[in-house]
Design an enzyme around this catalytic site. Sequence first.
Site, PDB file in Angstrom:
ATOM      1  N   CYS A   1       0.925  -1.257  -0.420  1.00 38.05           N
ATOM      2  CA  CYS A   1      -0.182   0.247  -0.013  1.00 38.05           C
ATOM      3  C   CYS A   1       0.715   1.383   0.360  1.00 38.05           C
ATOM      4  O   CYS A   1       1.755   0.940   0.820  1.00 38.05           O
ATOM      5  CB  CYS A   1      -0.832   0.128   1.447  1.00 38.05           C
ATOM      6  SG  CYS A   1      -2.151   1.284   1.479  1.00 38.05           S
TER       7      CYS A   1
ATOM      8  N   HIS B   1      -8.878  -3.827  -2.173  1.00 37.47           N
ATOM      9  CA  HIS B   1      -8.489  -3.084  -1.224  1.00 37.47           C
ATOM     10  C   HIS B   1      -8.833  -1.248  -1.208  1.00 37.47           C
ATOM     11  O   HIS B   1      -8.769  -0.573  -0.196  1.00 37.47           O
ATOM     12  CB  HIS B   1      -7.146  -3.133  -2.121  1.00 37.47           C
ATOM     13  CG  HIS B   1      -5.755  -2.353  -1.409  1.00 37.47           C
ATOM     14  ND1 HIS B   1      -4.884  -3.081  -0.939  1.00 37.47           N
ATOM     15  CD2 HIS B   1      -5.717  -0.896  -0.930  1.00 37.47           C
ATOM     16  CE1 HIS B   1      -3.857  -1.981  -0.474  1.00 37.47           C
ATOM     17  NE2 HIS B   1      -4.530  -1.274  -0.308  1.00 37.47           N
ATOM     18  N   GLU B   2      -9.455  -0.650  -2.344  1.00 35.74           N
ATOM     19  CA  GLU B   2      -8.993   0.686  -2.573  1.00 35.74           C
ATOM     20  C   GLU B   2     -10.729   0.906  -1.523  1.00 35.74           C
ATOM     21  O   GLU B   2     -10.471   1.509  -1.239  1.00 35.74           O
ATOM     22  CB  GLU B   2      -9.270   1.187  -3.726  1.00 35.74           C
ATOM     23  CG  GLU B   2      -8.485   0.262  -4.527  1.00 35.74           C
ATOM     24  CD  GLU B   2      -6.769   1.196  -3.881  1.00 35.74           C
ATOM     25  OE1 GLU B   2      -6.390   2.453  -3.017  1.00 35.74           O
ATOM     26  OE2 GLU B   2      -5.681   0.643  -3.958  1.00 35.74           O
TER      27      GLU B   2
ATOM     28  N   HIS C   1     -10.618   1.309   2.214  1.00 33.12           N
ATOM     29  CA  HIS C   1      -9.673   2.724   2.722  1.00 33.12           C
ATOM     30  C   HIS C   1     -10.663   3.904   2.630  1.00 33.12           C
ATOM     31  O   HIS C   1     -11.072   4.026   4.002  1.00 33.12           O
ATOM     32  CB  HIS C   1      -8.931   3.302   1.177  1.00 33.12           C
ATOM     33  CG  HIS C   1      -7.414   2.578   1.323  1.00 33.12           C
ATOM     34  ND1 HIS C   1      -6.332   2.701   2.556  1.00 33.12           N
ATOM     35  CD2 HIS C   1      -6.752   2.068   0.661  1.00 33.12           C
ATOM     36  CE1 HIS C   1      -5.315   2.175   2.436  1.00 33.12           C
ATOM     37  NE2 HIS C   1      -5.724   1.827   1.060  1.00 33.12           N
TER      38      HIS C   1
END
Length: 196
Positions: free
Chosen positions: A123, A166-167, A170
């Site tokens: 990341c 993953h995004e 966030h």
Amino acid sequence: MISMDDIIREGYPTLREVANDVTLPLSDEDIILGEKMLQFLHNSQDPVMAEKMGLRGGVGLAANQLGLLKKVIAVLIPNEPEVDEDGNEIPPKEAYKMREIMYNAKVVSHSVQDAAVEGGEGCLSVDREVPGYVVRHARVTVEYYNKEGEKKKIRLKDFPAICVQHEIDHTNGVMFYDHINMNDPWEIKDGMIIVK
């Protein structure tokens, strides 16, 4: 232009906060933000620009990583070149497997089957290696708005599915290492796909 100095690192509170939906129709500010995020990814994958600007290569970026609590993510996944019989690389017909700016993205359905990237994940907001399989859904259906404000629904699998999860994580204040089994980081769960 976004640089590595604009990307906040772990420990910064915004990385653990849930972002807000962006208002529709999209403001010019949010459209420009998405375009700048995508341009950062382009620059980070260009060896000349990356060296010149001191960028780490990335395939995804979320607004949380810029200290902004907005549900805006950018994804840029290049296609790998093919190799002919003589071992020569052939450029892919399409440069990118996925190139998208996504507003208010959310996973609306997913497979029961899990998947993880072979070597683990990294990341741009984490300056250390965190070894282990990051267990995610192998396939996901994602709803989002594009920069034209059109509602989209796409099905993803393999690396694009992992990258988008993953995004989206966030934007929900979740870091990739939250998905690692710290007692047995390289455990392969039953039926789990290892994505190369």
